[in-house]
Design a protein around this motif. Structure first.
Motif, mmCIF file in Angstrom:
data_model
loop_
_atom_site.group_PDB
_atom_site.id
_atom_site.type_symbol
_atom_site.label_atom_id
_atom_site.label_comp_id
_atom_site.label_asym_id
_atom_site.label_seq_id
_atom_site.Cartn_x
_atom_site.Cartn_y
_atom_site.Cartn_z
ATOM 1 N N LYS A 68 51.895 13.789 2.308
ATOM 2 C CA LYS A 68 53.125 13.670 3.093
ATOM 3 C C LYS A 68 53.015 14.489 4.380
ATOM 4 N N ALA A 69 52.431 15.686 4.275
ATOM 5 C CA ALA A 69 52.248 16.529 5.466
ATOM 6 C C ALA A 69 51.302 15.866 6.455
ATOM 7 N N PHE A 70 50.221 15.288 5.944
ATOM 8 C CA PHE A 70 49.266 14.611 6.830
ATOM 9 C C PHE A 70 49.920 13.413 7.518
ATOM 10 N N ASP A 71 50.823 12.732 6.820
ATOM 11 C CA ASP A 71 51.547 11.624 7.438
ATOM 12 C C ASP A 71 52.447 12.098 8.576
ATOM 13 N N ARG A 72 52.925 13.337 8.478
ATOM 14 C CA ARG A 72 53.853 13.880 9.473
ATOM 15 C C ARG A 72 53.163 14.804 10.474
ATOM 16 N N ILE A 73 51.875 14.855 10.459
ATOM 17 C CA ILE A 73 51.149 15.831 11.278
ATOM 18 C C ILE A 73 51.346 15.605 12.778
ATOM 19 N N ASN A 74 51.647 14.391 13.180
ATOM 20 C CA ASN A 74 51.859 14.124 14.609
ATOM 21 C C ASN A 74 53.086 14.853 15.152
#
Length: 183
Positions: free
Chosen positions: A53-59
């Motif tokens: 989930k964090a990687f999905d929101r990293i932008n």
């Protein structure tokens, strides 16, 4: 390589950057999950979900490495709370009408006499709600108001449950230490 460079490389699809970011967060996030869930499989699954989930929101992430770890931990903590609610089919805590000031919270440095292993072992024996609020406040250093928001509770309820958890823990440790001193 700086954390900022690592993020840029991750955003560009660099596989080594993905692995390095995962290594950066996996251990501290797993440890947080394990303390809260007390089950290795659930902790691993929750950690994996939080990292994804964090990687999905990293932008949308702006910050340093410590901020990123905290960001992933917060996601994991919310997943742990969701896991607890999903598996218990009961409210996290019951709302209490009593005032936390009426409860004695005097450990008088008692925890200093305990080994870390004894302390953690007894925390894990506490009811899930007590264990979770102790971990969130004592170990993760989240204030009562934020815990209350996470759990959809009144701040006074969280404080009261925290004090009750500490008192219960102290009682358990005193009992265990008395047994050890006798034998």
């Amino acid at each position: 390589m700086s954390f900022e460079d690592l993020i840029v490389k991750y955003k560009n699809g660099n596989k080594k950057a993905i692995i390095q970011l995962y290594r950066l967060v996996s251990k501290p996030v797993f440890n947080t999950c394990l303390r809260m869930l007390s089950n290795v499989q659930d902790a691993e699954e929750t950690m994996q979900d939080a990292v994804l989930k964090a990687f999905d929101r990293i932008n949308s992430f702006n910050g340093n490495a410590d901020d990123f770890i905290a960001f992933v931990k917060k996601i994991a903590i919310n997943r742990c709370i969701d896991n607890y609610r999903r598996n218990k089919n009961t409210p996290f805590f019951t709302e209490l009408n009593d005032n936390v000031d009426n409860i004695q919270d005097d450990d008088s440095g008692f925890y200093d006499d305990c080994s870390l292993e004894m302390l953690m072992s007894n925390i894990n024996k506490l009811p899930s709600g007590y264990k979770m609020v102790l971990n969130l406040h004592l170990i993760e250093d989240i204030d009562f108001e934020d815990i209350a928001i996470m759990m959809n509770l009144k701040s006074s309820t969280v404080r009261s449950q925290y004090v009750r958890a500490k008192c219960k823990l102290c009682e358990m440790l005193k009992k265990e230490m008395n047994y050890e001193n006798r034998g």
